[in-house]
Motif scaffolding. Sequence first.
Motif, PDB file in Angstrom:
ATOM      1  N   UNK A  97       0.819  -1.224   0.000  1.00 39.72           N
ATOM      2  CA  UNK A  97       0.000   0.000   0.000  1.00 39.72           C
ATOM      3  C   UNK A  97       0.852   1.272   0.000  1.00 39.72           C
ATOM      4  N   UNK A  98       1.785   1.469   0.950  1.00 40.88           N
ATOM      5  CA  UNK A  98       2.577   2.701   0.901  1.00 40.88           C
ATOM      6  C   UNK A  98       3.508   2.769  -0.303  1.00 40.88           C
ATOM      7  N   UNK A  99       3.948   1.605  -0.810  1.00 38.73           N
ATOM      8  CA  UNK A  99       4.763   1.634  -2.025  1.00 38.73           C
ATOM      9  C   UNK A  99       3.946   2.194  -3.186  1.00 38.73           C
ATOM     10  N   UNK A 100       2.717   1.726  -3.310  1.00 39.91           N
ATOM     11  CA  UNK A 100       1.850   2.254  -4.364  1.00 39.91           C
ATOM     12  C   UNK A 100       1.574   3.738  -4.153  1.00 39.91           C
ATOM     13  N   UNK A 101       1.353   4.150  -2.914  1.00 39.05           N
ATOM     14  CA  UNK A 101       1.091   5.561  -2.632  1.00 39.05           C
ATOM     15  C   UNK A 101       2.317   6.424  -2.958  1.00 39.05           C
ATOM     16  N   UNK A 102       3.507   5.906  -2.687  1.00 38.43           N
ATOM     17  CA  UNK A 102       4.731   6.645  -3.055  1.00 38.43           C
ATOM     18  C   UNK A 102       4.813   6.866  -4.561  1.00 38.43           C
ATOM     19  N   UNK A 103       4.233   5.940  -5.292  1.00 40.48           N
ATOM     20  CA  UNK A 103       4.216   6.055  -6.748  1.00 40.48           C
ATOM     21  C   UNK A 103       2.982   6.805  -7.237  1.00 40.48           C
ATOM     22  N   UNK A 104       2.331   7.529  -6.319  1.00 41.51           N
ATOM     23  CA  UNK A 104       1.178   8.419  -6.584  1.00 41.51           C
ATOM     24  C   UNK A 104      -0.075   7.671  -7.006  1.00 41.51           C
ATOM     25  N   UNK A 105      -0.152   6.380  -6.717  1.00 39.95           N
ATOM     26  CA  UNK A 105      -1.374   5.630  -6.982  1.00 39.95           C
ATOM     27  C   UNK A 105      -2.449   6.101  -6.004  1.00 39.95           C
ATOM     28  N   UNK A 106      -3.680   6.244  -6.494  1.00 38.01           N
ATOM     29  CA  UNK A 106      -4.779   6.698  -5.654  1.00 38.01           C
ATOM     30  C   UNK A 106      -4.952   5.765  -4.458  1.00 38.01           C
ATOM     31  N   UNK A 107      -5.467   6.289  -3.355  1.00 41.53           N
ATOM     32  CA  UNK A 107      -5.611   5.494  -2.133  1.00 41.53           C
ATOM     33  C   UNK A 107      -6.451   4.241  -2.365  1.00 41.53           C
ATOM     34  N   UNK A 108      -7.600   4.421  -3.003  1.00 36.39           N
ATOM     35  CA  UNK A 108      -8.483   3.268  -3.195  1.00 36.39           C
ATOM     36  C   UNK A 108      -7.839   2.228  -4.095  1.00 36.39           C
ATOM     37  N   UNK A 109      -7.085   2.687  -5.084  1.00 31.81           N
ATOM     38  CA  UNK A 109      -6.434   1.759  -5.994  1.00 31.81           C
ATOM     39  C   UNK A 109      -5.258   1.067  -5.306  1.00 31.81           C
ATOM     40  N   UNK A 110      -4.544   1.789  -4.465  1.00 32.37           N
ATOM     41  CA  UNK A 110      -3.450   1.179  -3.697  1.00 32.37           C
ATOM     42  C   UNK A 110      -3.991   0.110  -2.755  1.00 32.37           C
ATOM     43  N   UNK A 111      -5.149   0.391  -2.139  1.00 34.91           N
ATOM     44  CA  UNK A 111      -5.770  -0.601  -1.251  1.00 34.91           C
ATOM     45  C   UNK A 111      -6.190  -1.839  -2.039  1.00 34.91           C
ATOM     46  N   UNK A 112      -6.725  -1.647  -3.246  1.00 36.96           N
ATOM     47  CA  UNK A 112      -7.102  -2.780  -4.078  1.00 36.96           C
ATOM     48  C   UNK A 112      -5.874  -3.588  -4.499  1.00 36.96           C
ATOM     49  N   UNK A 113      -4.737  -2.923  -4.682  1.00 42.07           N
ATOM     50  CA  UNK A 113      -3.504  -3.638  -5.027  1.00 42.07           C
ATOM     51  C   UNK A 113      -3.042  -4.529  -3.877  1.00 42.07           C
ATOM     52  N   UNK A 114      -3.319  -4.104  -2.649  1.00 40.07           N
ATOM     53  CA  UNK A 114      -2.921  -4.887  -1.472  1.00 40.07           C
ATOM     54  C   UNK A 114      -3.934  -5.974  -1.134  1.00 40.07           C
ATOM     55  N   UNK A 115      -5.169  -5.826  -1.610  1.00 39.14           N
ATOM     56  CA  UNK A 115      -6.247  -6.730  -1.205  1.00 39.14           C
ATOM     57  C   UNK A 115      -5.993  -8.200  -1.542  1.00 39.14           C
ATOM     58  N   UNK A 116      -5.502  -8.551  -2.744  1.00 38.97           N
ATOM     59  CA  UNK A 116      -5.334  -9.979  -3.046  1.00 38.97           C
ATOM     60  C   UNK A 116      -4.421 -10.709  -2.076  1.00 38.97           C
ATOM     61  N   UNK A 117      -3.291 -10.128  -1.744  1.00 36.73           N
ATOM     62  CA  UNK A 117      -2.373 -10.816  -0.830  1.00 36.73           C
ATOM     63  C   UNK A 117      -2.968 -10.907   0.567  1.00 36.73           C
ATOM     64  N   UNK A 118      -3.847  -9.970   0.911  1.00 32.40           N
ATOM     65  CA  UNK A 118      -4.455  -9.964   2.243  1.00 32.40           C
ATOM     66  C   UNK A 118      -5.630 -10.915   2.347  1.00 32.40           C
TER      67      UNK A 118
END
Length: 744
Positions: A97-118
């Motif tokens: 999640x914070x890696x995606x946010x550092x790359x300026x990915x939107x919050x909701x999209x960063x959360x969706x990127x983390x969701x599968x592994x979680x």
Amino acid sequence: MAVLPIPVRHALRAHWLLVTFLVASLVLRVLATVAYRPAIIYTDSVQYLKNMQDLSPAQLNPIGYDFVLKPLVDLGGLTGVVIAQHLAGLAIGVAIYPLARRLTVYKWLAALAAAPILLDAYQVQIEQNIMAETTFDVLLVGVLWALLGWGKPGWKRALLAGLLLGAAFAVRTIGLTLIVAALLYLVVVGSDWRHHRTRLVLRTAACLAGFALVFGAYVNYVHSETGKWAISGAENQVLYGRTAVVADCAKLPLNEGTKLFCPEEPLGQRLGVDKYAHNRYGDPNWPGPLPPGTTKQELAQEFSALVIKHQPFDVAWAALQDFAKGFAPTRTTSPDDVPLERWQFQLTYPNLEDPNTAKAAEQWGGMSPHVNHGPAAVLRAYQLNGGYTSGLALGIAVLIALAAVAGVGRAKQSRLRSAALLPVAAGVILLLGSAAFEFSWRYQLPGLVLFPLAGAIGLRAILGKDQARPALGSYPDQTDSEALDDFRARHGEVVFAPIVVVIAAYNEAGGIGPVLAGMPKTCAGLPVDVLVVVDGAEDNTAEIAVAQGAYVCVAPRNRGQGAALRLGYQLAGQGGAEYVATTDADGQYDNDELDVLLQPILAGKADFVTGSRRLGAEDADSRLRWLGVRVFAALASILTRRRLTDTSFGFRAMRAGLACKVTLREPQYQSSELLLGVLASGARVVELPMTMRRRGDGTSKKGPGLVYGANYARVMTTTWWREYVPRTVRFGRRARESGARPPA
């Protein structure tokens, strides 16, 4: 009850979607830890456990995991190992999640990127196994952070990435392939191959040096222990299994020894890679007497080499077919693949037919292996009923990432092109490398780390700058106050007619005149006033509206349609209006339908009425918008548990008090916020068939379709979370206290 500190509350509110996923994922992992005691022990688990002390490289699996396993077993036994692995799984999701946010990915999209592994049940199951996959995933995330976390990497971070890649190879041999993706990224990032070749060579060499340091040490250790120069103790039986499936023995130049390795089953009826690699090759009595001076391993390698040399396309096609299986919409097992049930939660303890399973559980876990049925049943039901990441979703993420790498849309000018390249290349190379030997859903799990992140970065690159504006403050903010002052200076203290039509206008000089000229003066016998809120326009929209006899309120700064409409609702309510209607300034709606729109409210049958182009008529000029209307109507129907057909229709009417009461924070994507807020308040809502035409003047100011859709989805889900979830929680508490039944 303890109150959380304000910074913690703000952080939870700001990252609510990730927090929601984390809570759910924690529940899954607690259930797994309780369900399977002391851990799930697979055949490979016993090999890892037995090799912790000796660290012999003459084993099928590399020894890197044993370095992690032994201290964990010493500290907490097998239960301690799986707890550590579950915590690592949570940490991986948190790190993405914070890696995606550092790359300026939107919050909701960063959360969706983390969701599968979680949330993927297969990931939770593998963490409950004494297996190397979780350690491998941790190293993967370490590589991603080293290369992506702080901008363009220098030689020090490239060196660190190389060391981590070497460690990944020592944990799972297939990690060797990841060096290709890392080097590819280091070559293209920042376009240094054009202007700073010395810098490029330095960081690439540093990465190679870090990897070679670990790789060389490992190979040297294998040689010192076995006398062979090799990367593992495996006998390449998996490669034999892969080639045996496709071998056309009649066309191969086989000798007396290699003929023994040709499967007896005819082509088209062959068994799977797993059967040949493990069942058949693993049989000590197979293939029978060998020619003098030969060994089983040498002949199997020679047979495999012949198949690859003479049937390279057959071998490659078989591998590609297995690679494609990972993108299937559902998790299924082909007849000859590694059984999927190995990686599913079972209601009885798995693998007990192997006596080593119980022995390992008692020796290193301190108890007999057993299953607690209740939590196991919950996990199994979750897993078998959609609790996993669809391969189709992963495939879409891959395509989005590749599109960004290719420069589609705004990605052509984005530095995120290379950032998307690293995880998508790593995932494709890693999973293709695994499939080249054998397909197993277990080997697909690293895709949960890599592909969603790649897709999120790629989508961010394609969409470009986020056009969403900061949320509005409480009414009235500074801009509202200045606009109200302007209104009073123009019109004094106004008492409005019972019905006020509010129009938000920004640079609508070309179209607003005809709209105002055609506005009905009365509705159901009641007079109608028109209030135009000019949202920081740069043209003469205000002057045209005044000339048409409308009331005009000019906001000094452009904030968005949502901000202008909120100001209009409040102003109409303060001026005594009983009913408020909205329409656009560009002539898209048939204002002659105002009577029809207001009729349910005037008849006392509704508090809020919205038109629907799906129930009525639409002259659609965009297939993407046509699709979006239906997708978001479906999403809103799910969230609100009532059928809705159109959430973004701008021709609507409501009681003025209701319009002023609903919480409105969105400056732009406001229609779904208003609708969901009204529904959550318990108001009576009616949809009516209405007409929507093409714009009469100008172009849409909503931004590119994908950008608009992404932000619209964000507003809808956050409004639901803000308005519906607290009401559900409060009702639940009251229901428990009073015994009330929830509303239908």
